[in-house]
Write a protein that holds these residues in place. Structure first.
Motif, short mmCIF file in Angstrom:
data_model
loop_
_atom_site.label_atom_id
_atom_site.label_comp_id
_atom_site.label_asym_id
_atom_site.label_seq_id
_atom_site.Cartn_x
_atom_site.Cartn_y
_atom_site.Cartn_z
N MET A 1 -7.43 1.08 -13.40
CA MET A 1 -7.23 -0.14 -14.20
C MET A 1 -8.57 -0.84 -14.40
O MET A 1 -9.04 -1.56 -13.51
N ALA A 2 -9.15 -0.60 -15.55
CA ALA A 2 -10.46 -1.18 -15.85
C ALA A 2 -10.37 -2.69 -15.93
O ALA A 2 -9.42 -3.25 -16.46
N GLY A 3 -11.38 -3.33 -15.37
CA GLY A 3 -11.46 -4.78 -15.46
C GLY A 3 -10.66 -5.53 -14.45
O GLY A 3 -10.60 -6.76 -14.49
N VAL A 4 -10.02 -4.84 -13.49
CA VAL A 4 -9.22 -5.50 -12.45
C VAL A 4 -9.98 -5.47 -11.14
O VAL A 4 -10.53 -4.43 -10.75
N LYS A 5 -10.02 -6.60 -10.46
CA LYS A 5 -10.67 -6.68 -9.14
C LYS A 5 -9.72 -7.35 -8.15
O LYS A 5 -9.01 -8.30 -8.50
N LEU A 6 -9.72 -6.83 -6.93
CA LEU A 6 -8.91 -7.38 -5.84
C LEU A 6 -9.80 -8.00 -4.79
O LEU A 6 -10.81 -7.42 -4.41
N PHE A 7 -9.40 -9.18 -4.32
CA PHE A 7 -10.11 -9.84 -3.24
C PHE A 7 -9.13 -10.22 -2.13
O PHE A 7 -7.98 -10.60 -2.41
N ALA A 8 -9.57 -10.11 -0.89
CA ALA A 8 -8.78 -10.55 0.25
C ALA A 8 -9.56 -11.61 1.00
O ALA A 8 -10.75 -11.45 1.28
N LEU A 9 -8.87 -12.70 1.33
CA LEU A 9 -9.44 -13.70 2.22
C LEU A 9 -8.98 -13.41 3.64
O LEU A 9 -8.47 -12.32 3.92
N ASN A 10 -9.10 -14.36 4.53
CA ASN A 10 -8.86 -14.08 5.96
C ASN A 10 -7.40 -14.13 6.38
O ASN A 10 -7.08 -13.80 7.51
N GLY A 11 -6.51 -14.56 5.48
CA GLY A 11 -5.12 -14.80 5.87
C GLY A 11 -4.37 -13.57 6.34
O GLY A 11 -3.61 -13.63 7.30
N ASN A 12 -4.54 -12.43 5.63
CA ASN A 12 -3.80 -11.23 6.00
C ASN A 12 -4.52 -10.00 5.44
O ASN A 12 -4.08 -9.38 4.46
N VAL A 13 -5.61 -9.64 6.07
CA VAL A 13 -6.43 -8.51 5.60
C VAL A 13 -5.67 -7.19 5.69
O VAL A 13 -5.74 -6.36 4.77
N PRO A 14 -4.89 -6.91 6.77
CA PRO A 14 -4.16 -5.63 6.82
C PRO A 14 -3.22 -5.45 5.63
O PRO A 14 -3.14 -4.35 5.06
N GLU A 22 -2.20 0.83 -2.64
CA GLU A 22 -1.16 1.09 -3.63
C GLU A 22 -1.69 0.94 -5.05
O GLU A 22 -1.35 1.73 -5.93
N VAL A 23 -2.52 -0.07 -5.27
CA VAL A 23 -3.09 -0.29 -6.60
C VAL A 23 -4.09 0.80 -6.95
O VAL A 23 -4.25 1.16 -8.13
N GLY A 24 -4.75 1.35 -5.94
CA GLY A 24 -5.75 2.38 -6.18
C GLY A 24 -7.13 1.82 -6.47
O GLY A 24 -7.95 2.46 -7.12
N LEU A 25 -7.37 0.61 -5.95
CA LEU A 25 -8.68 -0.04 -6.13
C LEU A 25 -9.18 -0.52 -4.77
O LEU A 25 -8.38 -0.89 -3.90
N PRO A 26 -10.50 -0.56 -4.58
CA PRO A 26 -11.03 -1.12 -3.33
C PRO A 26 -10.96 -2.65 -3.36
O PRO A 26 -10.87 -3.26 -4.43
N LEU A 27 -11.00 -3.24 -2.18
CA LEU A 27 -11.13 -4.69 -2.09
C LEU A 27 -12.58 -5.05 -2.39
O LEU A 27 -13.50 -4.52 -1.77
N SER A 28 -12.78 -5.94 -3.35
CA SER A 28 -14.14 -6.36 -3.71
C SER A 28 -14.72 -7.21 -2.59
O SER A 28 -14.00 -7.97 -1.92
N PRO A 29 -16.03 -7.14 -2.39
CA PRO A 29 -16.64 -7.87 -1.28
C PRO A 29 -16.79 -9.36 -1.55
O PRO A 29 -17.15 -9.77 -2.66
N ALA A 30 -16.48 -10.14 -0.55
CA ALA A 30 -16.71 -11.59 -0.58
C ALA A 30 -16.97 -12.05 0.84
O ALA A 30 -16.40 -11.51 1.79
N SER A 31 -17.83 -13.04 0.99
CA SER A 31 -18.18 -13.56 2.30
C SER A 31 -17.57 -14.93 2.49
O SER A 31 -17.76 -15.83 1.67
N VAL A 32 -16.82 -15.07 3.57
CA VAL A 32 -16.23 -16.36 3.92
C VAL A 32 -16.90 -16.85 5.20
O VAL A 32 -16.80 -16.22 6.25
N VAL A 48 -17.78 -10.93 -11.26
CA VAL A 48 -16.39 -10.96 -11.71
C VAL A 48 -16.31 -11.41 -13.18
O VAL A 48 -15.23 -11.67 -13.69
N ARG A 49 -17.43 -11.48 -13.84
CA ARG A 49 -17.46 -11.94 -15.23
C ARG A 49 -16.55 -11.08 -16.10
O ARG A 49 -16.70 -9.86 -16.18
N GLY A 50 -15.58 -11.72 -16.74
CA GLY A 50 -14.66 -11.03 -17.63
C GLY A 50 -13.59 -10.21 -16.94
O GLY A 50 -12.82 -9.50 -17.60
N ALA A 51 -13.48 -10.30 -15.61
CA ALA A 51 -12.53 -9.48 -14.86
C ALA A 51 -11.20 -10.20 -14.67
O ALA A 51 -11.13 -11.44 -14.64
N ASP A 52 -10.13 -9.43 -14.56
CA ASP A 52 -8.82 -9.95 -14.16
C ASP A 52 -8.75 -9.83 -12.64
O ASP A 52 -8.64 -8.74 -12.09
#
Length: 308
Positions: A1-14, A22-32, A48-52
């Protein structure tokens, strides 16, 4: 899925990792990061410019910290020119404060909805909101996913005889009836009255009872339901809930009950010390991942509810 990015915060990483798989995409990196005084700082390590963008974060313990992480993350994404910002909130904290039950009370569930909307989110995705009408608190698209089909599938595989689905109080009757219809079983209701022991409306004697609720917090309601069902002659008793909050001694309270099983989902990342030997955890990761794929490709999510 072009243009889609996934991010996880600290609430529930597993859970976020399961969704990403399931989506078939890696979690994009972010520092908290947290400053010494507790302030939260978030840095996006990828453009993330222009990304969903889909941000995965339950508003669970620590509730206020997880909520602020989400709000700050959304602000960072908006300022970084994300095309759309979709928040995936497996557990929506503050949802129980959804009306004025007494004078001078806040409606905090609406306040949190306002904060998220004003922060600039484009879509809200949740699992088993405390009340269906909470969807109306948002003036943006809301996708309300249900764990009920997952529970029905689990109990069908157990193939229990003589099942009755039990609502822990009158307000939970609708939820119990939905599961009962999927399992082709009757329902019963725990009838709680002031200054009296709870009774049971319906026949549970000799039956395998499934207590169904949207969440288990302190465990008091599950304990009251168990006591009433045992007194009414129920056989094996199961406690089922989507959100395992387990606060204020709930784990010990439930451990003291001879429940056959406690069946929950992984919307909340329950620490090891709160888990019990008779606990079964069903993942919602695949369901949420499928929802994201359908939403990202502009398809209906109705197939996720089509379970009979």
């Amino acid at each position: 899925m072009a243009g889609v990015k996934l991010f996880a915060l600290n609430g529930n990483v597993p859970l976020a990792q399961k969704i990403a798989q399931e989506v078939g995409l890696p979690l994009s990196p972010a520092s908290v990061r947290h400053f010494a005084d507790g302030e939260i700082a978030i840095d996006l390590d990828d453009s993330v410019r222009g990304a969903d963008v889909y941000v995965i974060q339950p508003v669970s313990d620590p509730v206020n910290e997880n909520l602020m992480e989400l709000l700050i993350m959304v602000d960072a994404l908006r300022r970084a020119s994300a095309h759309t910002i979709n928040v995936v909130v497996p557990y929506y904290g503050y949802a129980r404060a959804d009306r004025k039950a007494r004078s001078r009370e806040p409606i905090t569930a609406k306040l949190v909805a306002n904060l998220l909307t004003m922060d600039g989110i484009d879509r809200f995705i949740a699992v088993d909101l405390h009340a269906d009408q909470l969807q109306g608190f948002f003036d943006i698209p809301v996708d309300h996913l249900r764990a009920l089909p997952l529970f029905a599938e689990y109990f069908r595989k157990l193939n229990l005889p003589d099942v009755v689905v039990v609502a822990p109080d009158h307000s939970g009757t609708k939820h119990a009836r939905e599961l009962a219809e999927l399992l082709h079983a009757p329902i019963a209701i725990v009838d709680k009255r002031p200054e009296a022991d709870a009774g049971i409306i319906g026949d549970v004697a000799g039956q395998n009872a499934i207590i169904i609720d949207d969440l288990i917090d302190t465990g008091d309601r599950a304990a009251e339901a168990y006591t009433a069902l045992a007194a009414a002659g129920a056989k094996d008793i199961y406690a089922v809930a989507t959100h395992a909050i387990f606060s204020r001694g709930a784990s010990q309270r439930l451990a003291d009950l001879p429940l056959s099983q406690i069946v929950v989902t992984d919307t909340i990342d329950l620490p090891a010390e709160k888990r019990l030997p008779n606990m079964v955890t069903i993942s919602v990761g695949q369901m949420i991942g499928q929802a994201i794929k359908l939403i990202a490709t502009n398809q209906s999510i109705h197939p996720l509810f089509d379970f009979k």
